[in-house]
Design a protein around this motif. Structure first.
Motif, PDB file in Angstrom:
ATOM      1  N   UNK A  92      16.839  20.483   7.852  1.00 15.86           N
ATOM      2  CA  UNK A  92      16.180  19.513   7.364  1.00 15.86           C
ATOM      3  C   UNK A  92      15.553  18.362   8.745  1.00 15.86           C
ATOM      4  N   UNK A  93      14.538  17.823   8.420  1.00 16.42           N
ATOM      5  CA  UNK A  93      13.864  17.313   8.887  1.00 16.42           C
ATOM      6  C   UNK A  93      13.371  15.719   7.947  1.00 16.42           C
ATOM      7  N   UNK A  94      12.952  14.993   8.449  1.00 24.18           N
ATOM      8  CA  UNK A  94      11.728  13.711   8.357  1.00 24.18           C
ATOM      9  C   UNK A  94      10.288  13.579   8.859  1.00 24.18           C
ATOM     10  N   UNK A  95       9.752  13.643   8.031  1.00 29.75           N
ATOM     11  CA  UNK A  95       8.328  13.782   8.850  1.00 29.75           C
ATOM     12  C   UNK A  95       7.703  12.056   8.712  1.00 29.75           C
ATOM     13  N   UNK A  96       6.700  11.363   9.825  1.00 33.27           N
ATOM     14  CA  UNK A  96       6.486  10.159   8.811  1.00 33.27           C
ATOM     15  C   UNK A  96       5.434  10.084  10.034  1.00 33.27           C
ATOM     16  N   UNK A  97       4.130   9.499   9.039  1.00 29.10           N
ATOM     17  CA  UNK A  97       2.926   9.379   9.350  1.00 29.10           C
ATOM     18  C   UNK A  97       2.460   7.554   8.943  1.00 29.10           C
ATOM     19  N   UNK A  98       1.127   6.829   9.645  1.00 33.86           N
ATOM     20  CA  UNK A  98       1.368   6.211   9.517  1.00 33.86           C
ATOM     21  C   UNK A  98       0.008   6.008   9.798  1.00 33.86           C
ATOM     22  N   UNK A  99      -0.923   4.614   8.603  1.00 33.41           N
ATOM     23  CA  UNK A  99      -2.301   4.899   9.390  1.00 33.41           C
ATOM     24  C   UNK A  99      -3.033   3.185   9.553  1.00 33.41           C
ATOM     25  N   UNK A 100      -3.062   3.650  11.134  1.00 29.49           N
ATOM     26  CA  UNK A 100      -3.280   2.035  11.533  1.00 29.49           C
ATOM     27  C   UNK A 100      -4.872   1.725  11.045  1.00 29.49           C
ATOM     28  N   UNK A 101      -4.659   0.296  10.258  1.00 33.78           N
ATOM     29  CA  UNK A 101      -5.233  -0.721   9.665  1.00 33.78           C
ATOM     30  C   UNK A 101      -5.962  -1.173  10.928  1.00 33.78           C
ATOM     31  N   UNK A 102      -7.083  -0.924  11.629  1.00 35.24           N
ATOM     32  CA  UNK A 102      -7.880  -1.309  12.629  1.00 35.24           C
ATOM     33  C   UNK A 102      -9.129  -2.656  11.703  1.00 35.24           C
ATOM     34  N   UNK A 103      -9.446  -1.735  10.836  1.00 35.81           N
ATOM     35  CA  UNK A 103     -10.786  -2.523  10.444  1.00 35.81           C
ATOM     36  C   UNK A 103     -10.574  -3.509   8.960  1.00 35.81           C
ATOM     37  N   UNK A 104      -9.490  -3.569   8.704  1.00 40.19           N
ATOM     38  CA  UNK A 104      -8.578  -4.057   7.731  1.00 40.19           C
ATOM     39  C   UNK A 104      -9.493  -3.403   5.757  1.00 40.19           C
ATOM     40  N   UNK A 105      -9.386  -2.078   6.224  1.00 46.93           N
ATOM     41  CA  UNK A 105      -9.626  -1.405   4.563  1.00 46.93           C
ATOM     42  C   UNK A 105      -8.575  -1.738   4.021  1.00 46.93           C
ATOM     43  N   UNK A 106      -7.310  -1.362   4.425  1.00 40.45           N
ATOM     44  CA  UNK A 106      -5.951  -0.899   3.543  1.00 40.45           C
ATOM     45  C   UNK A 106      -5.695  -2.412   2.761  1.00 40.45           C
ATOM     46  N   UNK A 107      -6.043  -3.206   4.220  1.00 38.69           N
ATOM     47  CA  UNK A 107      -5.872  -4.675   3.143  1.00 38.69           C
ATOM     48  C   UNK A 107      -6.797  -5.341   2.329  1.00 38.69           C
ATOM     49  N   UNK A 109     -15.195  -6.109  -7.282  1.00 35.22           N
ATOM     50  CA  UNK A 109     -15.845  -5.542  -6.397  1.00 35.22           C
ATOM     51  C   UNK A 109     -16.559  -5.411  -4.948  1.00 35.22           C
ATOM     52  N   UNK A 110     -16.553  -7.017  -4.771  1.00 33.34           N
ATOM     53  CA  UNK A 110     -16.784  -7.580  -3.412  1.00 33.34           C
ATOM     54  C   UNK A 110     -16.057  -6.638  -2.818  1.00 33.34           C
ATOM     55  N   UNK A 111     -14.285  -6.932  -2.346  1.00 32.48           N
ATOM     56  CA  UNK A 111     -14.011  -6.596  -1.810  1.00 32.48           C
ATOM     57  C   UNK A 111     -13.403  -5.243  -1.187  1.00 32.48           C
ATOM     58  N   UNK A 112     -14.262  -4.527  -2.610  1.00 36.32           N
ATOM     59  CA  UNK A 112     -14.587  -2.857  -2.797  1.00 36.32           C
ATOM     60  C   UNK A 112     -15.111  -2.306  -1.886  1.00 36.32           C
ATOM     61  N   UNK A 113     -16.712  -3.302  -1.027  1.00 37.30           N
ATOM     62  CA  UNK A 113     -17.309  -2.965  -0.129  1.00 37.30           C
ATOM     63  C   UNK A 113     -17.008  -3.023   0.802  1.00 37.30           C
ATOM     64  N   UNK A 114     -15.863  -3.501   1.629  1.00 32.54           N
ATOM     65  CA  UNK A 114     -15.553  -4.172   2.551  1.00 32.54           C
ATOM     66  C   UNK A 114     -14.407  -3.154   2.976  1.00 32.54           C
ATOM     67  N   UNK A 115     -14.042  -2.044   2.157  1.00 31.65           N
ATOM     68  CA  UNK A 115     -13.299  -0.944   2.142  1.00 31.65           C
ATOM     69  C   UNK A 115     -14.290  -0.009   2.267  1.00 31.65           C
TER      70      UNK A 115
END
Length: 476
Positions: free
Chosen positions: A140-155, A308-314
């Motif tokens: 039994x085990x747990x996996x943890x993954x995390x992407x660091x939002x350095x450039x603000x794409x996820x925001x 749509x403007x936010x999508x450009x940043x992403x």
């Protein structure tokens, strides 16, 4: 290695990483949404101080039947159910977009049987030299993954989904506006048809009596057959008009029922509207400026363009390096019965750097698509605002012109009624025949029908103006 060398190496590495990334296409300056001040509309939208339509605007007509139809439609109409489903879907998309800002954790548990092949270690660990070669293992085990939002794409992705969710919420108000104004417009037409029916019924009575008198005059040799045939034709035409009027009434009832999401029999229960209580509204002051926050379609179009403007940043962040963290913790054993005492813990952690160097044009194409979507959204907003201003101007202009037309038609009706009084006085003096009196009344009935049509048209224009002004919607 001294501090200076470390700094130089770090800066050099960062520069290498950034220059090694795929380049963002240069597509020129992005368009901006136009403002109400950019449109010349002061003269066309000159207000008369009337208030803006409020929520439940139809209640001002003081027609209980209309109020009931609106309440039923807002609760049961398919258009509202569709709009509410879209709101739920947009809420789910927003929630899914926000997941990118949080770590993901997954769990696993498993067991299986295996052959240990003289595994002395297991026997020693378990203290059981007679242990079977076959046994059950588990982990039994747990996996943890995390992407660091350095450039603000996820925001930016979450901001885009938030704007889209708000736009869909506003679309729900737009659906309610289109539904209620559609029912009100049909209800106004139904009012016109009932007013017309009253006039047509009286017209048939007059023409039937004229035909009767013509037949009597023909029998006494006072008139010719042509006059009698003309009277008979006019009577038949009045009957045909009544049949056509009833058809229009039934079809309009069916139309209202369909808008409500009900069957045609529901429409047949709709009675004659209380048209005497239907009254027009006016145009508020500063309509062009305040329209931006009072038209749900304009507000929704603006929110869509912002998304749509936010999508450009992403899309831009896809050209930059991405850093992700991963970890695993768990526990495993090769003998389930001794899992608590002879299991083995495990754990690991890692960091990864993803550097987009060459994607065969995928990122550039994706960026161009995103930018084009924004340009289209801005154009759609400008078009929506332009149409909104036109609709207000058209409704206000038609309302002003109709008032003049209605005044002139009422004057014509007054003159016809005065002429009819003179005609009846001359008939009492024996100067004219009764047929001429009835013909004079028929002229009055024709003008009454014209007035009723214009009054119904005034109500329809009132509904059009309510719709053009947003029907009581106010942006939060």
């Amino acid at each position: 290695m001294n501090l200076k060398q470390s700094i130089i190496i770090s800066l050099s590495s960062a520069t290498l990483l950034l220059t090694g990334c795929a380049s963002i296409p240069h597509l020129g300056k992005a368009p901006k949404m136009r403002d109400a001040h950019d449109y010349a509309s002061v003269q066309s939208l000159a207000g008369n101080g009337a208030p803006w339509p409020g929520e439940g605007w139809w209640k001002s007509y003081d027609d209980p039947q209309l109020n009931g139809l609106m309440t039923e439609a807002l609760a049961k109409a398919p258009d509202m159910a569709i709009a509410r489903a879209r709101v739920l879907s947009a809420s789910g998309s927003k929630q899914r977009a926000g997941a990118g800002l949080l770590p993901s954790i997954n769990g696993f548990m498993g067991t299986g049987a295996g052959h240990f092949m003289r595994d002395k270690e297991i026997r020693q660990l378990t203290g059981n030299p007679n242990m079977q070669d076959w046994g059950d293992g588990g982990a039994s085990f747990l996996t943890i993954n995390y992407n660091i939002d350095i450039w603000g794409g996820y925001h930016a992705q979450l901001a885009a989904a938030t704007s889209e969710a708000k736009a869909v919420q506003v679309d729900l108000q737009e659906a309610a506006l289109m539904l209620t104004t559609g029912i009100a417009a049909a209800y106004a037409n139904l009012s016109r048809l009932f007013e017309e029916r009253a006039v047509l019924e009286r017209t048939l009575e007059v023409r039937s009596y004229i035909l009767k008198l013509s037949e009597q005059r023909l029998g006494h040799g006072l008139d010719n057959d042509a006059s009698m045939q003309d009277a008979s034709s006019r009577q038949a035409n009045a009957r045909a008009e009544l049949v056509a009027n009833q058809e229009s009434i039934d079809i309009t009832r069916h139309q209202i029922a369909a808008l409500m999401g009900a069957g045609p029999d529901r429409g047949m229960a709709i009675t004659r509207p209380q048209s005497e209580k239907l009254r027009a509204i006016g145009l508020p002051d500063n309509a062009a400026i305040n329209l931006l926050g009072r038209r749900p379609d304009v507000v929704a179009a603006k929110l869509t363009a912002e998304a749509a403007n936010y999508r450009i940043k992403t899309a831009k962040t896809q050209f930059y390096p991405n850093v992700s963290l991963a970890g695993i913790v768990g526990y495993q054993t090769r003998a389930l019965e001794h899992m608590a005492t002879h299991g083995m813990a495990l754990g690991a952690a890692s960091a990864a750097l993803n550097l987009p160097i060459f994607k065969g044009g995928q990122l550039s194409g994706q960026y161009r698509e995103t930018r084009a979507a924004y340009d289209e959204a801005v154009g759609n907003y400008d078009k929506t605002l332009t149409n909104a201003l036109q609709q207000v101007a058209d409704a206000a202009t038609s309302q002003r012109q109709l008032n003049q037309q209605l005044d002139q038609t009422r004057q014509a009706l007054n003159h016809a009624e005065l002429s009819y009084r003179v005609l009846t006085d001359r008939y009492r003096s024996g100067l004219v025949t009764y047929i001429e009196v009835l013909q004079g009344e028929e002229n009055i009935l024709s003008l009454k029908k014209a007035v009723a049509d214009l009054q119904a048209r005034a109500f329809q224009l009132d509904v059009s103006l309510v719709q053009a002004l947003g029907g009581g919607f106010t942006a939060a």
